[in-house]
Design a protein around this motif. Structure first.
Motif, PDB file in Angstrom:
ATOM      1  N   GLY A  42      41.078 -14.971 -22.042  1.00 41.79           N
ATOM      2  CA  GLY A  42      40.893 -13.558 -22.385  1.00 41.79           C
ATOM      3  C   GLY A  42      41.946 -12.724 -21.661  1.00 41.79           C
ATOM      4  O   GLY A  42      42.775 -13.263 -20.924  1.00 41.79           O
ATOM      5  N   PRO A  43      41.911 -11.402 -21.868  1.00 40.49           N
ATOM      6  CA  PRO A  43      42.930 -10.518 -21.308  1.00 40.49           C
ATOM      7  C   PRO A  43      43.130 -10.734 -19.803  1.00 40.49           C
ATOM      8  O   PRO A  43      42.162 -10.698 -19.046  1.00 40.49           O
ATOM      9  N   THR A  44      44.357 -10.929 -19.403  1.00 41.46           N
ATOM     10  CA  THR A  44      44.636 -11.314 -18.029  1.00 41.46           C
ATOM     11  C   THR A  44      44.302 -10.192 -17.038  1.00 41.46           C
ATOM     12  O   THR A  44      44.507  -9.014 -17.317  1.00 41.46           O
ATOM     13  N   GLU A  45      43.737 -10.572 -15.906  1.00 36.94           N
ATOM     14  CA  GLU A  45      43.403  -9.663 -14.786  1.00 36.94           C
ATOM     15  C   GLU A  45      42.428  -8.551 -15.159  1.00 36.94           C
ATOM     16  O   GLU A  45      42.324  -7.563 -14.457  1.00 36.94           O
ATOM     17  N   SER A  46      41.706  -8.708 -16.253  1.00 43.14           N
ATOM     18  CA  SER A  46      40.888  -7.590 -16.740  1.00 43.14           C
ATOM     19  C   SER A  46      39.421  -7.699 -16.347  1.00 43.14           C
ATOM     20  O   SER A  46      38.636  -6.797 -16.639  1.00 43.14           O
ATOM     21  N   HIS A  47      39.028  -8.796 -15.704  1.00 39.80           N
ATOM     22  CA  HIS A  47      37.599  -9.096 -15.637  1.00 39.80           C
ATOM     23  C   HIS A  47      36.771  -8.094 -14.834  1.00 39.80           C
ATOM     24  O   HIS A  47      35.570  -7.993 -15.034  1.00 39.80           O
ATOM     25  N   HIS A  48      37.415  -7.339 -13.938  1.00 32.87           N
ATOM     26  CA  HIS A  48      36.659  -6.355 -13.143  1.00 32.87           C
ATOM     27  C   HIS A  48      36.792  -4.932 -13.656  1.00 32.87           C
ATOM     28  O   HIS A  48      36.167  -4.030 -13.131  1.00 32.87           O
TER      29      HIS A  48
END
Ligand code: FE2
Ligand code: FE2
Length: 477
Positions: A42-48
């Motif tokens: 999924g979209p990189t570095e977006s999880h937070h």
């Protein structure tokens, strides 16, 4: 009872998930694998990040577009089918007039599974293709839009996986797992269709992709929404409500880039592409080359011009034409013919073939009509600035890998050329390595201040869901 029920309740749905034990068990295995895929691909570095997203929580008008801040891994990927139509029938092919199937007809099982898997495979593929783009977003508004597209493609995967789990037993479960194992562009285990293995390296490519390739999705879903297999028809109908936003993102994205470039050209009285680039905007010939590329690879997604598979899908009642039930004919097509383009003696010309074998081409033509209307709207934007340049669709045979034109070297004007002559012109017609380098260099770094936009794109006319343009659409935390 274990915690299954809580977990199933977390999946918004209108398919009575809580009552179907077999389906619950299947999803319990698949859901963690899906989350693993989302964290990896999924979209990189977006999880937070907190992202201002819409979530479908029911199929009514009030329920399918609820907006709030969401961390994407906590997005509620739901399973929704448009409510059934009483008395619906198979509307075309040799089974026309039978009640629509609520279960998979045994003799069509493998064909149907293949249609669902092929559609399902495109959904995670586009998320994979776009995963790095958040790092160079031109604004918070655009960043939020790409994430919205990504979570909804995730939901579309859920929609197809629901059908596989619910109706196809063990081989359906295996196909659902394989959908999480293939990877866009992977040499050993690529996605099924060509355009979904091409990189989407920058935001111009992203907008072109959502304009051209998501629209292929619309046309495929529309013809599956005509299916005699009712659960597939109802699933695809609901997916179409989300697809409209994806195409909006594409059309307005390209439109805003075109607008910004044309305005700068008009203000500064510039025409030479190098002078235009020097001002930090994308020259119009480069935009035309991107258009040529995305249009031609997307045309290939419709399949061969002459296709016995397409004929079988139709004749059996599994996949209809675009807006099948609005067409005034016999819906069997046993005597009808249709024109397809072909190459003979160094020239392109049309030949009449049985309409049943030309269904891919017919869908492609319906698609081209809609795409042309969008290009006309982009040209209106340029026209308003007084700049004489116009974008145009290349010939249908240009840069094709599938169908009657594959293997020929056809110019954007439709002339059949030698390979050497075509290759000598290639970089005038398609993005070159230098074009990609230029565009990517211009898009380095992302714009994070609410209401600010990168220099190469005009702001949108309005924000999302009544919010202002300078709303904080993404909070990075
Ligand atoms: Fe989709
Ligand atoms: Fe889409």
């Amino acid at each position: 009872m274990t915690s299954n029920i809580d977990y199933i309740d977390k999946i918004p749905n209108n398919v009575d998930l809580g009552r179907d034990r077999v389906l619950q068990r299947a999803l319990e295995h698949w859901q963690p694998a899906y989350m693993g895929w989302w964290y990896d691909m999924g979209p990189t570095e977006s999880h937070h990040y907190d992202v201002y997203l819409r979530t479908a929580i029911s199929v009514d008008p009030e329920g399918w577009a609820v907006f709030d801040y969401v961390k994407m891994p906590q997005y509620r990927w739901g399973i929704f089918l448009t409510p059934p139509t009483a008395g619906r029938e198979v509307n075309f092919g040799i089974n026309k007039g039978q009640p629509a199937w609520q279960d998979v007809p045994g003799e069509y099982r493998s064909m149907l599974r293949r249609l669902i898997v092929t559609q399902g495979d495109t959904e995670p593929a586009s998320v994979e293709q776009q995963r790095m783009l958040g790092m160079c977003a031109p604004s918070l508004y655009d960043l939020r839009n790409i994430y919205q597209v990504n979570v909804e493609e995730g939901r579309h995967l859920w929609a197809m996986v629901y059908l596989l789990h619910r109706y196809f037993g063990r081989d359906g479960r295996e196909e659902a797992e394989a959908l999480l194992e293939r990877r866009s562009g992977d040499v050993d285990n690529p996605r099924i269709l060509g355009a979904f293995n091409e990189p989407t390296p920058d935001w111009l490519a992203f907008y072109m992709f959502t304009f051209f390739t998501d629209r292929d999705g619309k046309f495929q879903l529309s013809s599956l929404a005509e299916s005699g297999f009712d659960p597939l028809a109802r699933t695809c109908r609901f997916m179409l409500t989300e697809e409209a936003h994806h195409m909006f993102v594409g059309e307005t994205g390209v439109g805003r880039i075109v607008q910004r470039t044309a305005e700068v050209m008009a203000e500064q009285h510039l025409e030479d592409p190098d002078d235009v680039r020097a001002l930090g905007v994308i020259d119009l010939p480069t935009i035309q080359r991107y258009l040529n590329f995305h249009y031609s690879v997307t045309l290939d997604l419709f399949g061969g011009d002459i296709s016995s598979n397409a004929a079988s899908f139709y004749t059996t009642g599994l996949k209809g034409r675009y807006e099948e039930t609005k067409i005034d004919d016999d819906h069997v097509l046993s005597d009808a013919t249709y024109k397809v383009g072909t190459v003979k003696d160094g020239r392109v010309f049309d030949e009449e073939i049985p309409a049943l074998n030309a269904l891919n081409e017919r869908l492609r033509d319906d698609y081209i009509g809609e795409v042309q209307a969008g290009v006309d709207r982009w040209n209106k934007i340029i026209e308003r600035t007084g700049i004489p340049f116009r974008l145009r669709l290349p010939h249908k045979g240009f840069h094709r890998q599938i169908g009657n034109f594959a293997g020929y070297h056809i110019s954007p004007e439709g002339d059949v050329m030698t390979e050497a002559a075509w290759k000598a012109k290639r970089d005038q017609w398609m993005p070159s390595a230098a074009d990609y380098t230029f565009v990517q260099a211009m898009m380095a770094g992302r714009v994070v201040e609410p209401g600010k936009f990168a220099n190469w794109i005009a702001p949108p006319r309005r924000g999302i869901h009544t919010q202002p343009i300078d709303f904080e659409y993404v909070r990075f935390n």
